[in-house]
Design a protein around this motif. Structure first.
Motif, PDB file in Angstrom:
ATOM      1  N   LEU A 128     -13.841  -1.557  20.281  1.00 59.46           N
ATOM      2  CA  LEU A 128     -15.243  -1.691  20.606  1.00 59.46           C
ATOM      3  C   LEU A 128     -15.807  -2.436  21.905  1.00 59.46           C
ATOM      4  N   PRO A 129     -16.594  -1.979  22.276  1.00 56.67           N
ATOM      5  CA  PRO A 129     -17.151  -2.455  23.613  1.00 56.67           C
ATOM      6  C   PRO A 129     -17.289  -3.970  23.521  1.00 56.67           C
ATOM      7  N   GLY A 130     -17.178  -4.652  24.719  1.00 50.95           N
ATOM      8  CA  GLY A 130     -17.672  -6.013  24.904  1.00 50.95           C
ATOM      9  C   GLY A 130     -16.538  -7.112  24.288  1.00 50.95           C
ATOM     10  N   ILE A 131     -16.930  -8.218  24.406  1.00 52.35           N
ATOM     11  CA  ILE A 131     -15.832  -9.228  24.341  1.00 52.35           C
ATOM     12  C   ILE A 131     -16.065 -10.247  22.984  1.00 52.35           C
ATOM     13  N   GLY A 132     -17.003  -9.651  22.065  1.00 50.55           N
ATOM     14  CA  GLY A 132     -17.458 -10.572  21.009  1.00 50.55           C
ATOM     15  C   GLY A 132     -16.447 -10.441  19.708  1.00 50.55           C
ATOM     16  N   GLU A 133     -16.826 -10.832  18.594  1.00 52.91           N
ATOM     17  CA  GLU A 133     -16.009 -10.811  17.500  1.00 52.91           C
ATOM     18  C   GLU A 133     -16.508  -9.595  16.463  1.00 52.91           C
ATOM     19  N   GLU A 134     -17.159  -8.749  17.110  1.00 52.98           N
ATOM     20  CA  GLU A 134     -17.581  -7.704  16.040  1.00 52.98           C
ATOM     21  C   GLU A 134     -16.378  -6.824  15.477  1.00 52.98           C
ATOM     22  N   THR A 135     -16.422  -6.270  14.559  1.00 52.09           N
ATOM     23  CA  THR A 135     -15.342  -5.417  13.799  1.00 52.09           C
ATOM     24  C   THR A 135     -15.752  -4.022  13.388  1.00 52.09           C
ATOM     25  N   ILE A 136     -15.185  -3.009  13.142  1.00 50.21           N
ATOM     26  CA  ILE A 136     -15.670  -1.857  12.473  1.00 50.21           C
ATOM     27  C   ILE A 136     -14.233  -1.510  12.000  1.00 50.21           C
ATOM     28  N   ASP A 137     -14.499  -0.962  10.549  1.00 49.92           N
ATOM     29  CA  ASP A 137     -13.186  -0.217   9.913  1.00 49.92           C
ATOM     30  C   ASP A 137     -13.405   1.382  10.105  1.00 49.92           C
ATOM     31  N   VAL A 138     -12.344   1.872  10.527  1.00 52.42           N
ATOM     32  CA  VAL A 138     -12.197   3.221  11.029  1.00 52.42           C
ATOM     33  C   VAL A 138     -11.001   3.875  10.388  1.00 52.42           C
ATOM     34  N   PRO A 139     -10.937   5.313  10.105  1.00 54.94           N
ATOM     35  CA  PRO A 139      -9.683   5.873   9.629  1.00 54.94           C
ATOM     36  C   PRO A 139      -8.621   5.894  10.675  1.00 54.94           C
ATOM     37  N   ASN A 140      -7.407   5.662  10.124  1.00 53.04           N
ATOM     38  CA  ASN A 140      -6.206   5.663  10.773  1.00 53.04           C
ATOM     39  C   ASN A 140      -5.388   6.871  10.346  1.00 53.04           C
ATOM     40  N   ALA A 141      -5.553   7.870  11.361  1.00 53.61           N
ATOM     41  CA  ALA A 141      -4.888   9.283  10.928  1.00 53.61           C
ATOM     42  C   ALA A 141      -3.349   9.079  10.947  1.00 53.61           C
ATOM     43  N   ARG A 142      -2.928   8.022  11.924  1.00 58.27           N
ATOM     44  CA  ARG A 142      -1.551   7.645  12.092  1.00 58.27           C
ATOM     45  C   ARG A 142      -0.752   7.102  10.773  1.00 58.27           C
ATOM     46  N   ALA A 143      -1.545   6.306  10.251  1.00 63.07           N
ATOM     47  CA  ALA A 143      -0.973   5.666   9.232  1.00 63.07           C
ATOM     48  C   ALA A 143      -1.342   6.028   8.017  1.00 63.07           C
ATOM     49  N   GLY A 144      -2.479   7.027   7.756  1.00 60.05           N
ATOM     50  CA  GLY A 144      -2.986   7.606   6.716  1.00 60.05           C
ATOM     51  C   GLY A 144      -3.781   6.509   5.996  1.00 60.05           C
ATOM     52  N   THR A 145      -4.423   5.448   6.429  1.00 60.67           N
ATOM     53  CA  THR A 145      -5.263   4.302   5.877  1.00 60.67           C
ATOM     54  C   THR A 145      -6.534   3.990   6.901  1.00 60.67           C
ATOM     55  N   SER A 146      -7.257   3.092   6.337  1.00 57.82           N
ATOM     56  CA  SER A 146      -8.314   2.486   7.165  1.00 57.82           C
ATOM     57  C   SER A 146      -7.922   1.394   7.885  1.00 57.82           C
ATOM     58  N   GLU A 147      -8.449   1.087   9.007  1.00 56.11           N
ATOM     59  CA  GLU A 147      -8.033  -0.119  10.108  1.00 56.11           C
ATOM     60  C   GLU A 147      -9.295  -0.786  10.458  1.00 56.11           C
ATOM     61  N   THR A 148      -9.201  -2.084  10.477  1.00 55.75           N
ATOM     62  CA  THR A 148     -10.358  -2.897  11.257  1.00 55.75           C
ATOM     63  C   THR A 148      -9.844  -2.936  12.635  1.00 55.75           C
ATOM     64  N   VAL A 149     -10.978  -2.531  13.422  1.00 53.16           N
ATOM     65  CA  VAL A 149     -10.936  -2.504  14.832  1.00 53.16           C
ATOM     66  C   VAL A 149     -11.694  -3.628  15.729  1.00 53.16           C
ATOM     67  N   HIS A 150     -11.293  -4.161  16.589  1.00 54.59           N
ATOM     68  CA  HIS A 150     -11.906  -5.590  17.096  1.00 54.59           C
ATOM     69  C   HIS A 150     -12.443  -5.004  18.471  1.00 54.59           C
ATOM     70  N   THR A 151     -13.148  -5.741  19.230  1.00 56.51           N
ATOM     71  CA  THR A 151     -13.385  -5.535  20.429  1.00 56.51           C
ATOM     72  C   THR A 151     -12.481  -5.625  21.568  1.00 56.51           C
ATOM     73  N   PHE A 152     -12.815  -4.979  22.585  1.00 57.64           N
ATOM     74  CA  PHE A 152     -11.941  -5.009  23.818  1.00 57.64           C
ATOM     75  C   PHE A 152     -11.593  -6.511  24.223  1.00 57.64           C
ATOM     76  N   GLY A 153     -12.446  -7.323  24.256  1.00 53.63           N
ATOM     77  CA  GLY A 153     -12.188  -8.561  24.592  1.00 53.63           C
ATOM     78  C   GLY A 153     -11.364  -9.394  23.698  1.00 53.63           C
ATOM     79  N   TRP A 154     -11.433  -9.074  22.392  1.00 51.16           N
ATOM     80  CA  TRP A 154     -10.709  -9.627  21.243  1.00 51.16           C
ATOM     81  C   TRP A 154      -9.148  -9.415  21.363  1.00 51.16           C
ATOM     82  N   TYR A 155      -9.119  -8.277  21.958  1.00 56.33           N
ATOM     83  CA  TYR A 155      -7.652  -7.822  22.162  1.00 56.33           C
ATOM     84  C   TYR A 155      -7.047  -8.207  23.236  1.00 56.33           C
ATOM     85  N   MET A 156      -7.770  -8.498  24.366  1.00 58.37           N
ATOM     86  CA  MET A 156      -7.220  -9.195  25.504  1.00 58.37           C
ATOM     87  C   MET A 156      -6.862 -10.618  25.322  1.00 58.37           C
TER      88      MET A 156
END
Length: 328
Positions: free
Chosen positions: A177-205
């Motif tokens: 997700l864009p930005g550096i905040g704490e927002e999240t979104i659940d998206v399908p993970n085709a690689r794992a065949g499950t859903s995944e919670t994705v964080h912002t770019f800043g959270w990962y950094m």
């Protein structure tokens, strides 16, 4: 009393076998399970990623995407990341340069696919970890939020309309997700065949910074190298309001070293001009030739030398020591 006819057991067994076989022929075939992707260490081995040559020495560990290490890091198709030529700017008798970057990954997928975990196994106290992401982080947005153009789109450009009959542009599963905040979104993970919670770019950094510090090593954040996108005023497009700027904000908040590679290289491109910059790229706008990778590697060292106390100075080779610190 009439006699009851009994079918011999052997005949019953044979009849049952025929019925089962016939049913199996008429049943729809079972779909084969999707092939499982290789685990992180298997993929890393196939790409030729290694650990430090001399574990007794400190290491400079590079984490990033194809602009740091393209493919197997051997210049396939004439494309190079800056992590290859930067090794010549350090003294191998004093420090290891360990390039763990993998093409096509984002700040999110380098973690979610297990490559950060395997890299952490190599990090020890006294090491330096240089982290650069942003090129593959676009394409994922919260519902209703304006998209952040990715893949070399001009600033302010709208994403291209799919051709007639084509599926609409989907959320990029590898992005953050864009930005550096704490927002999240659940998206399908085709690689794992499950859903995944994705964080912002800043959270990962921030996670890279925290995990590196927990290992007793020194994290240093780099803004992403600029793409070859020329603006009407004759300057290279900067990413100061998106991934480059977000990286700088995280570095400032976490009080870690920051190399503004996006600006350092963009200034060099501006000074060289479009004709001279053209042969530094091996594709339309992202991946460099060896000459371009060498320019980028020199820019990394110039940025490192500009950090307070020049922390890697004593590890530089004579060629690296000849590079002057960057002056903003």
């Amino acid at each position: 009393m009439p006699r009851t006819h009994r079918t011999p057991p052997a005949l019953l067994a044979a009849a049952l076998t025929c019925i089962i076989a016939l049913a199996a022929q008429q049943a729809p075939p079972q779909a084969a399970p999707p092939p499982q992707p290789p685990d992180a260490k298997t993929q890393e081995a196939s790409l030729g990623l290694t650990g430090p040559a001399n574990p007794k020495l400190p290491s400079l560990i590079l984490v990033g995407d194809s602009t740091v290490r393209n493919g197997h890091g051997l210049g396939s198709d004439g494309l190079w990341g800056w992590g290859a030529p930067i090794a010549d700017l350090f003294d191998p008798a004093k420090i290891n340069v360990v390039n763990r970057a993998i093409g096509g990954l984002s700040s999110h997928t380098f973690i979610s696919q297990g490559h950060w975990a395997s890299t952490l196994e190599l990090i020890k106290p006294g090491d330096f970890v240089l982290i650069q992401f942003g090129h593959n982080d676009g394409g994922l947005n919260l519902p209703g939020a304006p998209p952040v153009p990715d893949q070399g789109q001009q600033p302010g450009a709208t994403l291209p309309t799919p051709p007639p009959g084509a599926a609409p542009r989907a959320q990029a599963g590898r992005g953050s997700l864009p930005g550096i905040g704490e927002e999240t979104i659940d998206v399908p993970n085709a690689r794992a065949g499950t859903s995944e919670t994705v964080h912002t770019f800043g959270w990962y950094m921030r996670k890279y910074v925290d995990d590196t510090r927990a290992k007793g090593a020194t994290p240093i954040l780099c803004s992403l190298v600029p793409r070859k996108i020329w603006l009407p005023d004759g300057h290279i497009h900067r990413s100061a309001t998106t991934y480059g700027g977000w990286t700088q904000q995280v570095a400032a908040a976490e009080k870690v070293g920051f190399v503004d590679l996006n600006e350092i290289i963009a200034r060099r491109y501006d000074a060289l001009g479009q004709p001279a910059v053209e042969p530094l790229f091996g594709d339309p706008h992202t991946h460099t030739t060896l000459a371009g990778a060498q320019l980028n590697a020199e820019s990394v060292v110039a940025g490192l030398r500009a950090l307070p106390h020049d922390p890697l100075k004593k590890y530089l080779s004579p060629k690296g020591q000849a590079i002057q610190p960057y002056k903003a």
